[in-house]
Design a protein around this motif. Structure first.
Motif, PDB file in Angstrom:
ATOM      1  N   ASP A   1      24.629  86.993  50.181  1.00 48.12           N
ATOM      2  CA  ASP A   1      24.474  88.393  50.588  1.00 48.12           C
ATOM      3  C   ASP A   1      24.367  88.543  52.096  1.00 48.12           C
ATOM      4  OD1 ASP A   1      24.570  89.740  48.049  1.00 48.12           O
ATOM      5  OD2 ASP A   1      22.730  88.641  47.598  1.00 48.12           O
ATOM      6  N   ALA A   2      24.086  87.456  52.803  1.00 51.67           N
ATOM      7  CA  ALA A   2      24.168  87.466  54.266  1.00 51.67           C
ATOM      8  C   ALA A   2      25.523  86.935  54.723  1.00 51.67           C
ATOM      9  CB  ALA A   2      23.045  86.615  54.855  1.00 51.67           C
ATOM     10  N   LEU A   3      25.995  85.881  54.052  1.00 52.87           N
ATOM     11  CA  LEU A   3      27.205  85.192  54.509  1.00 52.87           C
ATOM     12  C   LEU A   3      28.465  86.036  54.311  1.00 52.87           C
ATOM     13  CD1 LEU A   3      28.440  82.626  55.671  1.00 52.87           C
ATOM     14  CD2 LEU A   3      28.456  81.649  53.353  1.00 52.87           C
TER      15      LEU A   3
ATOM     16  N   GLY B   1      25.481  90.059  45.823  1.00 52.03           N
ATOM     17  CA  GLY B   1      24.741  90.981  44.959  1.00 52.03           C
ATOM     18  C   GLY B   1      23.772  90.260  44.043  1.00 52.03           C
ATOM     19  N   ASP B   2      23.882  88.923  43.959  1.00 53.36           N
ATOM     20  CA  ASP B   2      22.979  88.146  43.109  1.00 53.36           C
ATOM     21  C   ASP B   2      21.685  87.768  43.820  1.00 53.36           C
ATOM     22  OD1 ASP B   2      24.691  88.200  40.967  1.00 53.36           O
ATOM     23  OD2 ASP B   2      25.635  86.277  41.426  1.00 53.36           O
TER      24      ASP B   2
ATOM     25  N   ALA C   1      16.968  89.205  41.427  1.00 51.22           N
ATOM     26  CA  ALA C   1      17.654  87.915  41.401  1.00 51.22           C
ATOM     27  C   ALA C   1      18.275  87.669  40.037  1.00 51.22           C
ATOM     28  CB  ALA C   1      16.674  86.793  41.729  1.00 51.22           C
ATOM     29  N   SER C   2      19.499  87.139  40.041  1.00 48.41           N
ATOM     30  CA  SER C   2      20.088  86.765  38.761  1.00 48.41           C
ATOM     31  C   SER C   2      20.579  85.333  38.787  1.00 48.41           C
ATOM     32  CB  SER C   2      21.223  87.712  38.397  1.00 48.41           C
ATOM     33  OG  SER C   2      22.196  87.704  39.419  1.00 48.41           O
ATOM     34  N   CYS C   3      20.309  84.631  39.891  1.00 49.42           N
ATOM     35  CA  CYS C   3      20.680  83.227  39.985  1.00 49.42           C
ATOM     36  C   CYS C   3      19.488  82.452  40.505  1.00 49.42           C
ATOM     37  CB  CYS C   3      21.814  83.014  40.987  1.00 49.42           C
ATOM     38  SG  CYS C   3      23.403  83.458  40.330  1.00 49.42           S
ATOM     39  N   GLY C   4      19.499  81.155  40.252  1.00 47.20           N
ATOM     40  CA  GLY C   4      18.480  80.298  40.836  1.00 47.20           C
ATOM     41  C   GLY C   4      17.135  80.476  40.177  1.00 47.20           C
ATOM     42  N   ARG C   5      16.153  79.809  40.769  1.00 42.19           N
ATOM     43  CA  ARG C   5      14.845  79.732  40.148  1.00 42.19           C
ATOM     44  C   ARG C   5      14.170  81.102  40.054  1.00 42.19           C
ATOM     45  NH1 ARG C   5      11.419  75.333  43.002  1.00 42.19           N
ATOM     46  NH2 ARG C   5      12.775  73.802  42.041  1.00 42.19           N
ATOM     47  N   SER C   6      14.416  81.962  41.058  1.00 42.23           N
ATOM     48  CA  SER C   6      13.725  83.252  41.042  1.00 42.23           C
ATOM     49  C   SER C   6      14.297  84.174  39.974  1.00 42.23           C
ATOM     50  CB  SER C   6      13.803  83.921  42.416  1.00 42.23           C
ATOM     51  OG  SER C   6      15.138  84.046  42.818  1.00 42.23           O
TER      52      SER C   6
END
Lengths: 334, 213
Positions: B132-134, B126-127, B172-177
């Motif tokens: 979300d694929a795995l 959900g992040d 997006a709530s994680c990572g650079r984006s």
């Protein structure tokens, strides 16, 4: 666009070779690793300051390796964090008996790889600490400073870490002062055009004519919002309105200042902008200490600039004034 | 499956994964540029080339080969993708080891890798990440655990594809984006897309091996 390259896949390796060939008076290549270390290091009893991140930001990061600054820089590919293996190898090349401090901009790739390397060093009994630079006010609200990313404020935080370690402070003290410097550093930027990765023909983003992006990233990320293009004087106010909103309470107001060009915005333009920044800060009663108008944390050929303020106190001012010498920044003792 | 066969299958999977990343590099770069720095395709190709470069060394078993390739990938790719994909497949490879390679064993190995990715990346489904694929893929693979691996894998693929498509509607709530918040809306997550291509590359190899019988 980025025009000079042979095989884009070799861009990082070739730029390191060229950098070391040019600036062998400050740095040497770390054997079997993607990074450089100071020619006079490692020094026994001194905390090793290790910085790093993706390439494409020169003089960040390899340009800050030298006496009074960092002991080593780990160099990733363009805009990509170095792998944990490379961070580990560079650490082993410079860490002595006083431990090491990792200092880098807060991006998920850098955090993952530096953290994995730190864990590996710690399991081997080495004392490795981390301070992440989180100066970009556009990237998260003030109550979530730990989520903010690192942009041109790297310059000040690295300088404080390097000066503290150079005078022989313990790892606890180097970490404390570096954290303190980061907590008092704020930056905000604007972009007028994107940058193009080596071997690519299209920029990572484009800015429509007559517009600008607010809250840029230093990896060619678009800004967090967009606005009509303004005059230099209006941009000076825009940058300062944002930064002054987080001016710390109490005490006399003095700040070190970096007006940073991103690569394609040149010095003369920056001076035009600086004239109004200087005037406005005087009106606000802020004493500017040692202003630097320069390209320090760049983003290849991105057009735009960022303004960083480090709100000083006595201990930070003493460290900021300490001499240093590196390919990217020299501060004489005079 | 004999040991020699399984090692050879793993070699073919890793080569197929490189071919897939090369084929889709431009698309991955465009997706990444929407909210990030546009190098995801370049990074995945660079990493997979390094993984292919260590394939000639003698490997005791398919799991060891996967782990070795994953570490080479991680070092060459760098960035968050290098670290997370590296740990995903290095962990899965270690757990797989010399087999057996029944569906339940492979699903458990992939699950172990997924757990490490969640812990390191501090992300949840959900992040808007590769999870979300795995995650839906692993749920579907578990549900088909009593079927032969090639069949189960192919049965589970649509779950990964649907999960990836759904990332377009996520913020997006994680990572650079994450910095760009709402601006990431409307674009599929490049990590979920690349992971799905990798899962499809596995299918292509083990599915073909199956139909050769």
């Amino acid at each position: 666009m980025t025009k000079l390259w042979n095989d884009p896949a070799d861009f990082r390796a070739e730029l390191i070779d060229g950098f070391v060939a040019a600036y062998g008076r400050y740095v040497r290549r770390i054997p079997d690793a993607s990074g450089v270390m100071a020619v006079d290091g490692p020094r026994s009893g001194k905390v090793a300051v290790i910085i790093g991140g993706g390439s494409g930001h020169y003089p960040a990061f390899c340009g800050y390796v030298g006496p009074g600054l960092a002991d080593a820089a780990v160099m990733g590919n363009v805009f990509a964090a170095p792998s944990s293996e490379q961070v580990y190898r560079c650490t082993q090349a410079v860490i002595g008996n006083a431990g090491a401090l990792y200092c880098y901009g807060n991006y998920s790739g850098d955090v993952l790889n530096f953290d994995m390397a730190a864990m590996r060093c710690q399991m081997e009994g080495q004392d490795v600490r981390t301070v992440r630079v989180t100066d970009d006010v556009a990237s998260a609200p003030p109550d979530q400073q730990e989520k903010r990313r690192g942009i041109s404020g790297d310059f000040f935080v690295f300088k404080i870490a390097g000066a503290s370690a150079a005078r022989g402070d313990t790892l606890d003290e180097v970490e404390r002062l570096t954290r303190h410097a980061n907590a008092r550093t704020r930056s905000f930027g604007v972009a007028f055009g994107g940058c193009t990765l080596p071997g690519q023909t299209e920029p990572l983003f484009t800015v429509e004519p007559g517009r600008m992006e607010l809250g840029l990233g230093v990896h060619g990320e678009p800004g967090v919002s967009s606005s009509e293009m303004r005059t230099a004087a209006e941009i000076a106010d825009l940058l300062l309105d944002t930064l002054l909103a987080e001016r710390p309470d109490g005490g006399e107001a003095r700040a070190a200042l970096l007006l940073n060009g991103l690569g394609n915005t040149k010095y003369e333009e920056l001076f035009v902008l600086y004239k109004d920044i200087d005037r406005r800060l005087a009106q606000e009663g802020v004493r500017i200490h040692r202003p630097v108008v320069d390209e320090q944390v760049t983003s290849l050929n991105m057009a735009g600039c960022s303004l960083s303020l480090l709100w000083l106190d006595d201990e930070l001012e003493a460290l900021l004034d300490a001499p240093c010498a590196s390919a990217g920044y020299v501060q004489s003792a005079l | 499956m004999s040991e020699a066969t399984s090692v050879e299958t793993m070699r073919r999977i890793i080569r197929q994964a490189l071919a897939s990343m090369e084929e889709h590099a431009d698309e991955l770069g465009r997706l990444d540029a929407a909210a990030g720095d546009g190098d995801h395709g370049i990074t995945m190709v660079r990493g997979m080339k390094a993984a292919v470069a260590v394939l000639d060394a003698n490997a005791p078993d398919a799991g060891a080969l996967l782990s070795r390739g994953a570490l080479a990938f991680s070092d060459a790719a760098g960035g968050a993708s290098g670290a997370l994909y590296g740990m995903l497949f290095a962990t899965a490879g270690r757990q797989l080891g010399a087999g057996p390679y029944a569906t339940a064993d492979v699903a458990a190995a992939m699950r172990a890798g997924c757990d490490v990715v969640m812990r390191l990346g501090k992300a949840q489904p959900g992040d808007k990440t590769l999870l979300d694929a795995l995650e839906p893929f692993l749920v579907a693979l578990d549900a088909a655990a009593d079927r032969p691996l090639p069949v189960a894998w192919r049965t589970a693929l649509p779950a990964a594809q649907a999960g990836t498509a759904a990332t377009a509607g996520m913020v997006a709530s994680c990572g650079r984006s994450a910095t760009l918040g709402e601006r990431s809306l409307g674009h599929r997550d490049p990590g979920a897309v690349s992971l799905t291509y990798l899962l499809e590359a596995v299918d292509k190899v083990i599915g073909e091996a199956e139909s050769d019988r």
